[in-house]
Design a protein around this motif. Structure first.
Motif, PDB file in Angstrom:
ATOM      1  N   ASP A   9       0.906  -1.269  -0.061  1.00 33.26           N
ATOM      2  CA  ASP A   9       0.117   0.026  -0.043  1.00 33.26           C
ATOM      3  C   ASP A   9       0.811   1.236   0.064  1.00 33.26           C
ATOM      4  OD1 ASP A   9       0.989  -0.267   2.594  1.00 33.26           O
ATOM      5  OD2 ASP A   9      -0.739   0.456   3.435  1.00 33.26           O
ATOM      6  N   VAL A  10       2.235   1.104  -0.023  1.00 31.39           N
ATOM      7  CA  VAL A  10       3.173   2.263  -0.066  1.00 31.39           C
ATOM      8  C   VAL A  10       2.742   2.869  -1.415  1.00 31.39           C
ATOM      9  CG1 VAL A  10       5.405   3.189  -0.489  1.00 31.39           C
ATOM     10  CG2 VAL A  10       4.787   1.444   1.362  1.00 31.39           C
ATOM     11  N   ARG A  11       2.732   4.474  -1.243  1.00 35.06           N
ATOM     12  CA  ARG A  11       2.325   5.105  -2.613  1.00 35.06           C
ATOM     13  C   ARG A  11       3.623   5.785  -2.947  1.00 35.06           C
ATOM     14  NH1 ARG A  11      -2.439   8.175   0.518  1.00 35.06           N
ATOM     15  NH2 ARG A  11      -0.535   8.984   1.360  1.00 35.06           N
ATOM     16  N   SER A  12       3.516   6.448  -4.198  1.00 38.61           N
ATOM     17  CA  SER A  12       4.703   7.238  -4.720  1.00 38.61           C
ATOM     18  C   SER A  12       4.840   8.464  -3.871  1.00 38.61           C
ATOM     19  CB  SER A  12       4.535   7.420  -6.148  1.00 38.61           C
ATOM     20  OG  SER A  12       3.524   8.422  -6.373  1.00 38.61           O
ATOM     21  N   GLU A  13       3.704   9.152  -3.623  1.00 35.26           N
ATOM     22  CA  GLU A  13       3.942  10.217  -2.504  1.00 35.26           C
ATOM     23  C   GLU A  13       4.281  10.247  -1.188  1.00 35.26           C
ATOM     24  OE1 GLU A  13      -0.815   9.340  -3.013  1.00 35.26           O
ATOM     25  OE2 GLU A  13       1.074   9.019  -3.976  1.00 35.26           O
ATOM     26  N   ASP A  14       4.302   8.845  -0.835  1.00 36.56           N
ATOM     27  CA  ASP A  14       5.027   8.779   0.470  1.00 36.56           C
ATOM     28  C   ASP A  14       6.263   8.716   0.809  1.00 36.56           C
ATOM     29  OD1 ASP A  14       2.413   7.782   1.667  1.00 36.56           O
ATOM     30  OD2 ASP A  14       2.457   5.723   1.018  1.00 36.56           O
ATOM     31  N   ALA A  15       7.053   8.482  -0.787  1.00 35.36           N
ATOM     32  CA  ALA A  15       8.326   8.640  -0.649  1.00 35.36           C
ATOM     33  C   ALA A  15       9.073   7.599   0.226  1.00 35.36           C
ATOM     34  CB  ALA A  15       8.971   9.953  -0.346  1.00 35.36           C
ATOM     35  N   VAL A  16       8.432   6.418   0.111  1.00 37.80           N
ATOM     36  CA  VAL A  16       9.087   5.304   0.963  1.00 37.80           C
ATOM     37  C   VAL A  16       9.729   3.996   0.407  1.00 37.80           C
ATOM     38  CG1 VAL A  16       8.057   3.350   2.612  1.00 37.80           C
ATOM     39  CG2 VAL A  16       7.346   5.678   2.888  1.00 37.80           C
ATOM     40  N   THR A  17      10.929   3.728   0.620  1.00 38.24           N
ATOM     41  CA  THR A  17      11.428   2.551   0.121  1.00 38.24           C
ATOM     42  C   THR A  17      10.998   1.478   0.857  1.00 38.24           C
ATOM     43  OG1 THR A  17      13.508   3.780  -0.487  1.00 38.24           O
ATOM     44  CG2 THR A  17      13.794   1.581  -0.623  1.00 38.24           C
ATOM     45  N   VAL A  18      10.737   0.346   0.290  1.00 37.26           N
ATOM     46  CA  VAL A  18      10.312  -0.995   0.938  1.00 37.26           C
ATOM     47  C   VAL A  18      11.184  -1.918   0.905  1.00 37.26           C
ATOM     48  CG1 VAL A  18       8.261  -2.678   1.128  1.00 37.26           C
ATOM     49  CG2 VAL A  18       7.813  -0.397   0.299  1.00 37.26           C
ATOM     50  N   MET A  19      11.732  -2.614   2.063  1.00 35.19           N
ATOM     51  CA  MET A  19      12.562  -3.830   1.921  1.00 35.19           C
ATOM     52  C   MET A  19      11.815  -4.835   2.583  1.00 35.19           C
ATOM     53  SD  MET A  19      16.258  -2.196   3.002  1.00 35.19           S
ATOM     54  CE  MET A  19      16.969  -3.610   3.128  1.00 35.19           C
ATOM     55  N   HIS A  20      12.030  -5.908   2.067  1.00 39.01           N
ATOM     56  CA  HIS A  20      11.275  -7.277   2.700  1.00 39.01           C
ATOM     57  C   HIS A  20      12.183  -8.450   3.506  1.00 39.01           C
ATOM     58  CE1 HIS A  20       8.336  -6.305  -0.220  1.00 39.01           C
ATOM     59  NE2 HIS A  20       7.473  -6.303   0.802  1.00 39.01           N
ATOM     60  N   THR A  21      11.901  -8.577   4.593  1.00 40.75           N
ATOM     61  CA  THR A  21      12.533  -9.637   5.423  1.00 40.75           C
ATOM     62  C   THR A  21      11.685 -10.579   6.463  1.00 40.75           C
ATOM     63  OG1 THR A  21      14.706 -10.329   6.399  1.00 40.75           O
ATOM     64  CG2 THR A  21      13.772  -8.437   7.339  1.00 40.75           C
ATOM     65  N   ASP A  22      12.027 -11.271   7.165  1.00 41.82           N
ATOM     66  CA  ASP A  22      11.171 -11.861   8.166  1.00 41.82           C
ATOM     67  C   ASP A  22      11.587 -10.859   9.430  1.00 41.82           C
ATOM     68  OD1 ASP A  22       9.863 -13.204  10.027  1.00 41.82           O
ATOM     69  OD2 ASP A  22      11.162 -15.054  10.375  1.00 41.82           O
ATOM     70  N   THR A  23      10.921  -9.964   9.808  1.00 41.26           N
ATOM     71  CA  THR A  23      10.910  -9.054  10.840  1.00 41.26           C
ATOM     72  C   THR A  23      10.679  -9.503  12.215  1.00 41.26           C
ATOM     73  OG1 THR A  23       8.558  -7.943  10.208  1.00 41.26           O
ATOM     74  CG2 THR A  23      10.829  -6.999   9.206  1.00 41.26           C
ATOM     75  N   TYR A  24      10.094 -10.781  12.285  1.00 41.32           N
ATOM     76  CA  TYR A  24      10.201 -11.494  13.466  1.00 41.32           C
ATOM     77  C   TYR A  24      11.384 -11.918  14.068  1.00 41.32           C
ATOM     78  CZ  TYR A  24       4.986 -11.504  13.040  1.00 41.32           C
ATOM     79  OH  TYR A  24       3.548 -11.437  12.737  1.00 41.32           O
ATOM     80  N   SER A  25      12.227 -12.047  13.097  1.00 38.94           N
ATOM     81  CA  SER A  25      13.651 -12.771  13.221  1.00 38.94           C
ATOM     82  C   SER A  25      14.840 -11.642  13.453  1.00 38.94           C
ATOM     83  CB  SER A  25      13.955 -13.842  12.213  1.00 38.94           C
ATOM     84  OG  SER A  25      15.336 -14.251  12.323  1.00 38.94           O
ATOM     85  N   GLU A  26      15.338 -11.570  14.736  1.00 36.47           N
ATOM     86  CA  GLU A  26      16.571 -10.839  14.786  1.00 36.47           C
ATOM     87  C   GLU A  26      17.578 -10.916  13.934  1.00 36.47           C
ATOM     88  OE1 GLU A  26      17.959 -10.894  18.983  1.00 36.47           O
ATOM     89  OE2 GLU A  26      15.949 -11.027  19.706  1.00 36.47           O
ATOM     90  N   GLN A  27      18.153 -12.457  13.463  1.00 40.51           N
ATOM     91  CA  GLN A  27      19.030 -12.543  12.504  1.00 40.51           C
ATOM     92  C   GLN A  27      18.565 -12.066  11.157  1.00 40.51           C
ATOM     93  OE1 GLN A  27      17.704 -14.788  14.611  1.00 40.51           O
ATOM     94  NE2 GLN A  27      19.405 -14.964  16.073  1.00 40.51           N
ATOM     95  N   ASP A  28      17.385 -12.516  10.845  1.00 40.70           N
ATOM     96  CA  ASP A  28      16.999 -11.821   9.415  1.00 40.70           C
ATOM     97  C   ASP A  28      17.212 -10.440   9.226  1.00 40.70           C
ATOM     98  OD1 ASP A  28      16.921 -14.616   8.864  1.00 40.70           O
ATOM     99  OD2 ASP A  28      14.974 -14.517   8.345  1.00 40.70           O
ATOM    100  N   VAL A  29      16.728  -9.702  10.268  1.00 39.48           N
ATOM    101  CA  VAL A  29      16.644  -8.250  10.270  1.00 39.48           C
ATOM    102  C   VAL A  29      18.112  -7.899  10.221  1.00 39.48           C
ATOM    103  CG1 VAL A  29      16.221  -6.107  11.715  1.00 39.48           C
ATOM    104  CG2 VAL A  29      14.520  -7.895  11.137  1.00 39.48           C
ATOM    105  N   LEU A  30      19.040  -8.432  10.899  1.00 35.65           N
ATOM    106  CA  LEU A  30      20.469  -8.080  10.728  1.00 35.65           C
ATOM    107  C   LEU A  30      21.256  -8.256   9.581  1.00 35.65           C
ATOM    108  CD1 LEU A  30      21.739  -9.026  14.323  1.00 35.65           C
ATOM    109  CD2 LEU A  30      21.132  -6.835  13.508  1.00 35.65           C
ATOM    110  N   LYS A  31      20.549  -9.131   8.810  1.00 39.56           N
ATOM    111  CA  LYS A  31      21.209  -9.440   7.397  1.00 39.56           C
ATOM    112  C   LYS A  31      20.855  -8.216   6.401  1.00 39.56           C
ATOM    113  CE  LYS A  31      20.281 -14.434   7.381  1.00 39.56           C
ATOM    114  NZ  LYS A  31      19.522 -15.653   7.004  1.00 39.56           N
ATOM    115  N   CYS A  32      20.018  -7.190   6.794  1.00 38.79           N
ATOM    116  CA  CYS A  32      19.682  -6.017   6.222  1.00 38.79           C
ATOM    117  C   CYS A  32      20.669  -5.133   6.390  1.00 38.79           C
ATOM    118  CB  CYS A  32      18.299  -5.498   6.522  1.00 38.79           C
ATOM    119  SG  CYS A  32      16.841  -6.556   6.198  1.00 38.79           S
ATOM    120  N   VAL A  33      21.585  -5.124   7.391  1.00 38.52           N
ATOM    121  CA  VAL A  33      22.515  -3.935   7.765  1.00 38.52           C
ATOM    122  C   VAL A  33      23.398  -3.634   6.629  1.00 38.52           C
ATOM    123  CG1 VAL A  33      24.400  -3.535   9.490  1.00 38.52           C
ATOM    124  CG2 VAL A  33      22.449  -4.740  10.152  1.00 38.52           C
ATOM    125  N   PRO A  34      24.055  -4.669   5.885  1.00 43.26           N
ATOM    126  CA  PRO A  34      25.112  -4.080   4.771  1.00 43.26           C
ATOM    127  C   PRO A  34      24.232  -3.099   3.826  1.00 43.26           C
ATOM    128  CG  PRO A  34      25.266  -6.358   5.120  1.00 43.26           C
ATOM    129  CD  PRO A  34      24.103  -5.973   6.056  1.00 43.26           C
TER     130      PRO A  34
END
Length: 406
Positions: A46-71
């Motif tokens: 539901d993110v719109r162009s006017e929101d100026a938001v970048t979407v990234m996907h991962t399992d946000t329940y998992s600390e390990q998976d979220v940390l994979k987004c650090v780089p």
């Protein structure tokens, strides 16, 4: 010259719509913020162009998976703040703050707002009365605790919504659970059963002090979810009971002087009228709590939780409703029949309905609820006092009709 935008990473589990004002404007103004929305796969559409938001996907329940987004995050614009508003993402977001070196509470500080064992140890150490408790690997280990108190509650340490909770009142029942085993993959604790009423207080908090708080009581158990049943909550009227609840809330929050945001505190009043801690979340409460708060004060609890995490001040909180509409309550209505939902044939339309929220879509299979919020619908109502609100909750519940194909 490029605008000096602050980069905010939101760690979420659903969609972006709750981060907008009713008129559609995003809470985080694109003229001031660059937002990265880190959410689960399939969400954030539901993110719109006017929101100026970048979407990234991962399992946000998992600390390990979220940390994979650090780089990927570190390779882009420097991150100024990491935001989390969900029980499930509090600790992954805390890990991300530490990994990126941004301000805000880290993992150790957020743990007492998430892990039920660390939670009780923290508050007990600060003089808050908690149930006697112990960590367990299997139910049989709670036998001595059961002997001392006559009944115990077995809870997953890091779950929510009363999922996986067992109330045990006999040795034979404990032995049965011991033979069958508990939910795989969950750490459990056992605690004494408190014979009393359950309350919840929802607060906007500034460095451990409540800026504004609403106190409510549960009218039905929130650990059983029978077909055709319901779970109701209603605001307390002015009086000694409400005063006791708010004073206890102040005592609990004072042990968290570093915290600013929104809390959802649950506690019991035992048969002698003394408060006993149940648990606390460092995020907005679920159910009809947020709609009722917005109805009464004109401010979203999501926005109130968001602002201090990005370094902004709270708005003014003031009553915007006349006395006839200031009390409120909500009900989770559990389905009467299992099968496939055909339609919501009749929904309550009275002017005192604050919000009606269907929880299924046509064509979805209705299954027995395994946690508090898994009903067929959620209804929030308002009124002049708790008695009227309870009457309206029951009226709204009876008015609801759904068509189900067996």
């Amino acid at each position: 010259m490029m605008r000096d935008l602050r980069h905010v990473v939101i760690v979420d589990r659903s969609d972006y719509g709750k981060y907008r004002f009713p008129d559609g404007r995003p809470f985080l103004d694109p003229e001031r913020y660059k937002v990265t929305f880190l959410t689960r796969p399939g969400r954030g559409r539901d993110v719109r162009s006017e929101d100026a938001v970048t979407v990234m996907h991962t399992d946000t329940y998992s600390e390990q998976d979220v940390l994979k987004c650090v780089p990927a995050l570190a390779a882009g614009r420097p991150v100024d703040a990491v935001v989390s508003l969900s029980e499930w993402t509090l600790l992954p977001a805390a890990r991300l703050r530490e990994a990126l070196g941004v301000p805000g509470p880290g993992w150790q500080r957020m743990l007492p707002l998430r892990d039920k064992v660390r939670m009780k140890k923290h508050f007990a150490a600060h003089g808050v009365r908690t149930p006697e408790f112990m960590t367990i690997e299997r139910p049989g280990e709670a036998e001595d605790l059961l002997k001392r108190h006559g009944a115990v509650v077995l809870k997953p340490v890091d779950s929510m919504g009363s999922a996986g909770v067992h109330l045990v009142g006999s040795r034979s029942e404990l032995q049965r659970l011991d033979r069958e085993g508990l939910k795989n993959g969950c750490r459990y604790e056992a605690e004494e059963f408190i014979d009393g009423r359950l309350f919840h207080i929802d607060s906007v908090v500034d460095h451990g002090s409540a800026v504004v708080a609403t106190a409510s009581t549960m009218l039905d158990p929130d650990t059983v979810f029978p077909l055709g049943g319901a779970c109701r909550s209603v605001l307390l009227d002015d009086g000694p009971e409400r005063d006791t609840a708010l004073a206890y809330n102040d005592q609990v929050l004072a042990t968290l002087p570093w915290f600013s945001g929104v809390t959802h505190l649950q506690f019991f009043l035992d048969r002698a009228g003394h408060p006993v801690f149940c648990e606390i979340g460092g995020r907005p409460g679920g159910g009809g709590i947020a709609p009722a708060f917005r109805h009464r004060f004109g401010v979203s609890l999501v926005r109130a939780a968001l602002l201090p995490q990005v370094g902004e001040a709270f708005p003014e909180f003031r009553e915007i409703r006349p006395p006839a509409e200031r009390s409120s309550g909500h009900v989770v209505v559990y389905p009467r029949d299992l099968g496939t939902l055909v339609s919501y044939d009749r929904v309550p339309q009275e002017e005192w309905i604050v919000q009606f929220s269907p929880l299924y879509r046509a064509g979805q299979r209705i299954v027995p609820a395994s946690s508090w919020g898994q009903g067929i619908a959620m209804i929030t109502v308002c009124g002049p006092n708790s008695r009227t609100v309870v009457q309206r909750l029951d009226e709204a519940r009876q008015a609801l009709r759904v068509a189900v194909r067996p």
